[in-house]
Scaffold this active site. Structure first.
Site, PDB file in Angstrom:
ATOM      1  N   TYR A 179       0.503  -1.157   0.029  1.00  0.00           N
ATOM      2  CA  TYR A 179      -0.386   0.097   0.011  1.00  0.00           C
ATOM      3  C   TYR A 179       0.924   1.310   0.240  1.00  0.00           C
ATOM      4  O   TYR A 179       1.752   1.167   0.164  1.00  0.00           O
ATOM      5  CB  TYR A 179      -0.614  -0.297   1.549  1.00  0.00           C
ATOM      6  CG  TYR A 179      -0.323  -0.794   2.337  1.00  0.00           C
ATOM      7  CD1 TYR A 179       0.149   1.028   2.948  1.00  0.00           C
ATOM      8  CD2 TYR A 179       0.210  -1.226   2.901  1.00  0.00           C
ATOM      9  CE1 TYR A 179       1.013   1.437   3.967  1.00  0.00           C
ATOM     10  CE2 TYR A 179       0.452  -1.814   3.869  1.00  0.00           C
ATOM     11  CZ  TYR A 179       1.743  -0.715   4.759  1.00  0.00           C
ATOM     12  OH  TYR A 179       1.733  -0.687   6.136  1.00  0.00           O
ATOM     13  N   SER A 230       6.001   7.865   7.886  1.00  0.00           N
ATOM     14  CA  SER A 230       6.330   8.196   9.425  1.00  0.00           C
ATOM     15  C   SER A 230       8.334   7.634   9.548  1.00  0.00           C
ATOM     16  O   SER A 230       8.770   8.046  10.249  1.00  0.00           O
ATOM     17  CB  SER A 230       5.752   7.283  10.774  1.00  0.00           C
ATOM     18  OG  SER A 230       5.928   5.313  10.920  1.00  0.00           O
ATOM     19  N   GLU A 256      35.228  -0.213  35.889  1.00  0.00           N
ATOM     20  CA  GLU A 256      36.427   0.316  33.873  1.00  0.00           C
ATOM     21  C   GLU A 256      36.205   1.151  33.388  1.00  0.00           C
ATOM     22  O   GLU A 256      36.763   1.588  32.918  1.00  0.00           O
ATOM     23  CB  GLU A 256      37.125  -1.257  34.010  1.00  0.00           C
ATOM     24  CG  GLU A 256      37.276  -1.562  35.210  1.00  0.00           C
ATOM     25  CD  GLU A 256      37.774  -3.217  34.657  1.00  0.00           C
ATOM     26  OE1 GLU A 256      37.514  -3.233  32.741  1.00  0.00           O
ATOM     27  OE2 GLU A 256      38.515  -3.639  34.475  1.00  0.00           O
TER      28      GLU A 256
END
Length: 313
Positions: free
Chosen positions: A28, A62, A286
């Site tokens: 789509y 999006s 560390e």
């Protein structure tokens, strides 16, 4: 309460997508229908149609979300939150970057009202379109007293903006909140909450900065056979921040460390996150000289970009 408005903002996405026929779930085109069209077929529960204020903020897939659209969304939502006549806000959005938009709004705003993002995994023209029910659930959530914060609702499940991630490319229930757990469910028009609603970070001063060019912040993946050439290339292109998508408990391939060290010494902000979708980072004494983030790499990138965009930068 019955007279208060619900602002519905459309931004495109699959929920507004159109396919060639009703059996087309993947081929789509996203962002074809206006949000007003998506609302037309919904049942008029609780006088919704009379109370809705509908606006189209954007019309895009999006995956192509951009900074101007984020700025428009954030400012429009901020105005709505300040309006005593507004009960809540619903935003229709594509699924691909929904988690990023949700986190961005959460990081900028401090909603005392619901701001609900919803979506669909199938286009509006699909025989089994999931958008209408997701939109109904979003309106229910936005209209429920005591709900607040930026939320995502999909397939009846309510997620928070910090933990939500898209975890499946096509399943209707495509989102997860990992081991943090979901916030609740929308069941037959009722909201069932399982934990506290999210509180925003109240960085409203950033609204004034959103028209500025966003600082270049890139994600660097740590992986087998990694080396520092990509870091050097990013520095030459003006990167101001680097987010490392590290392995495991934020471990980084030895080939990346020299480049990251040079970047940090030159003033570039370095933030280390984990590729793992579950669990929390455990401190390593560390590596105390480096900054770590409990966010996913894509959300850590937004957090670092907003930090660099802020007035203090």
């Amino acid at each position: 309460m019955a007279d208060r408005k619900i602002l519905v903002l459309g931004s495109g996405g699959t929920i507004a997508g159109v396919g060639a026929d009703a059996s087309d779930h993947t081929g789509y085109t996203a962002g074809q229908l206006g949000v007003a069209q998506l609302l037309e077929g919904l049942p008029d529960r609780l006088d919704w149609q009379r109370r809705l204020v509908v606006e189209q903020v954007a019309q895009l897939d999006s995956k192509d979300m951009d900074a101007p659209t984020w700025a428009r969304l954030a400012r429009r939502v901020a105005t709505a939150l300040a309006d005593p006549q507004v009960q809540g806000v619903v935003i229709t959005h594509g699924t691909d970057t929904l988690e990023e938009t949700a986190y961005f709004l959460h990081a900028v705003l401090a909603p005392s009202k619901p701001v609900v993002l919803t979506c669909a995994m199938r286009p509006a023209t699909a025989l089994g379109a999931d958008g209408p029910q997701n939109l109904m659930d979003a309106l229910t959530l936005a209209d429920t007293p005591q709900v607040r914060g930026v939320l995502v609702v999909c397939a009846g499940t309510i997620h928070g903006p910090v933990d939500v991630q898209k975890v499946h490319p096509y399943r209707l229930d495509a989102f997860s909140s990992g081991d943090a757990g979901v916030i609740g469910y929308v069941e037959e028009g009722r909201v069932r909450s399982l934990r506290a609603w999210p509180a925003g970070q109240a960085r409203l001063q950033l609204l004034e900065q959103l028209d500025r060019p966003w600082p270049r912040v890139a994600i660097v993946m740590s992986h087998a056979l990694a080396d520092g050439w990509v870091i050097q290339a990013l520095l030459e292109q003006g990167a101001r921040g680097l987010v490392v998508a590290a392995t495991g408990n934020a471990t980084v391939h030895l080939g990346l460390w020299p480049g990251l060290q040079r970047a940090q010494e030159s003033g570039v902000k370095v933030l280390i996150a984990s590729r793992c979708p579950l669990g929390q980072l455990l401190a390593n004494p560390e590596q105390a000289a480096w900054r770590y983030s409990a966010l996913s790499p894509v959300k850590a990138r937004i957090a670092l970009a907003l930090e660099l965009l802020g007035p203090e930068s």
